[in-house]
Design an enzyme around this catalytic site. Sequence first.
Site, PDB file in Angstrom:
ATOM      1  N   GLY A 192      45.920  57.830  46.748  1.00  0.00           N
ATOM      2  CA  GLY A 192      45.809  56.543  47.430  1.00  0.00           C
ATOM      3  C   GLY A 192      44.725  56.618  48.478  1.00  0.00           C
ATOM      4  O   GLY A 192      43.758  57.366  48.339  1.00  0.00           O
ATOM      5  N   CYS A 193      44.894  55.893  49.536  1.00  0.00           N
ATOM      6  CA  CYS A 193      43.906  55.856  50.612  1.00  0.00           C
ATOM      7  C   CYS A 193      43.695  57.261  51.168  1.00  0.00           C
ATOM      8  O   CYS A 193      44.652  57.943  51.530  1.00  0.00           O
ATOM      9  CB  CYS A 193      44.384  54.923  51.719  1.00  0.00           C
ATOM     10  SG  CYS A 193      43.320  54.933  53.162  1.00  0.00           S
ATOM     11  N   PHE A 194      42.436  57.690  51.255  1.00  0.00           N
ATOM     12  CA  PHE A 194      42.185  59.053  51.718  1.00  0.00           C
ATOM     13  C   PHE A 194      42.550  59.266  53.168  1.00  0.00           C
ATOM     14  O   PHE A 194      42.763  60.394  53.603  1.00  0.00           O
ATOM     15  CB  PHE A 194      40.770  59.547  51.417  1.00  0.00           C
ATOM     16  CG  PHE A 194      39.611  58.638  51.715  1.00  0.00           C
ATOM     17  CD1 PHE A 194      39.591  57.757  52.768  1.00  0.00           C
ATOM     18  CD2 PHE A 194      38.487  58.707  50.903  1.00  0.00           C
ATOM     19  CE1 PHE A 194      38.490  56.955  53.023  1.00  0.00           C
ATOM     20  CE2 PHE A 194      37.378  57.913  51.147  1.00  0.00           C
ATOM     21  CZ  PHE A 194      37.387  57.032  52.214  1.00  0.00           C
ATOM     22  N   TRP A 195      42.662  58.226  53.964  1.00  0.00           N
ATOM     23  CA  TRP A 195      43.080  58.389  55.360  1.00  0.00           C
ATOM     24  C   TRP A 195      44.471  59.011  55.423  1.00  0.00           C
ATOM     25  O   TRP A 195      44.749  59.872  56.257  1.00  0.00           O
ATOM     26  CB  TRP A 195      43.092  57.071  56.101  1.00  0.00           C
ATOM     27  CG  TRP A 195      41.775  56.378  56.228  1.00  0.00           C
ATOM     28  CD1 TRP A 195      40.527  56.903  56.039  1.00  0.00           C
ATOM     29  CD2 TRP A 195      41.573  55.018  56.594  1.00  0.00           C
ATOM     30  NE1 TRP A 195      39.567  55.950  56.265  1.00  0.00           N
ATOM     31  CE2 TRP A 195      40.184  54.773  56.609  1.00  0.00           C
ATOM     32  CE3 TRP A 195      42.433  53.979  56.906  1.00  0.00           C
ATOM     33  CZ2 TRP A 195      39.641  53.533  56.922  1.00  0.00           C
ATOM     34  CZ3 TRP A 195      41.896  52.741  57.219  1.00  0.00           C
ATOM     35  CH2 TRP A 195      40.514  52.526  57.235  1.00  0.00           C
ATOM     36  N   CYS A 196      45.372  58.548  54.542  1.00  0.00           N
ATOM     37  CA  CYS A 196      46.744  59.069  54.523  1.00  0.00           C
ATOM     38  C   CYS A 196      46.779  60.524  54.099  1.00  0.00           C
ATOM     39  O   CYS A 196      47.408  61.357  54.757  1.00  0.00           O
ATOM     40  CB  CYS A 196      47.600  58.258  53.548  1.00  0.00           C
ATOM     41  SG  CYS A 196      47.870  56.541  54.000  1.00  0.00           S
TER      42      CYS A 196
END
Length: 179
Positions: free
Chosen positions: A12-16
Amino acid sequence: MSSTESIVLGGGCFWCTEAVFDRVQGVTDVESGYSNGHVKNPTYEQVCTGRTGAVEVVKVEFDPTQTSLREILEIFFVVHDPTTLNRQGNDTGTQYRSGIYTTSDAQRAVAESVIREMVESKTYKSPIVTEVVPLADYSTAEAYHQDYFANNPNQGYCAFVVGPKVEKFRKTFASKVKD
């Protein structure tokens, strides 16, 4: 003197994903990037269109004497949903697909073994859709994406999406949290 290994993961979102692995004992570096698309060195804006084929990923570098690839993958499968095709929560599109991007037959074998064990133990009610394919066309994401959660903890997405994933990791894998 120990050497490090790396694995590239799309959850998913690479920030997570980056925020979680930054906190894992034995992980020496985490870099947000893009891979496995058909556009060389895409920008974030291009990847967000879903037309590059690229996936948001993190390259996790780790010391295998402290944390094994199997442990990295066990954490990966707890902190994202491997049963939703091209989606993590409200983030939808092929750029958010679940994937393990390998650089060797040994990595592929470990990934396939972990997935097989989860299927056999019925860890998830729905089928696991995580792709396990060779890493291709990796490029580093723009500088402002690196350490995003650490630099923006009060930003809305960070507070309501990233933070809970980090907490889930801390509670589930307390013995693997960096000091």
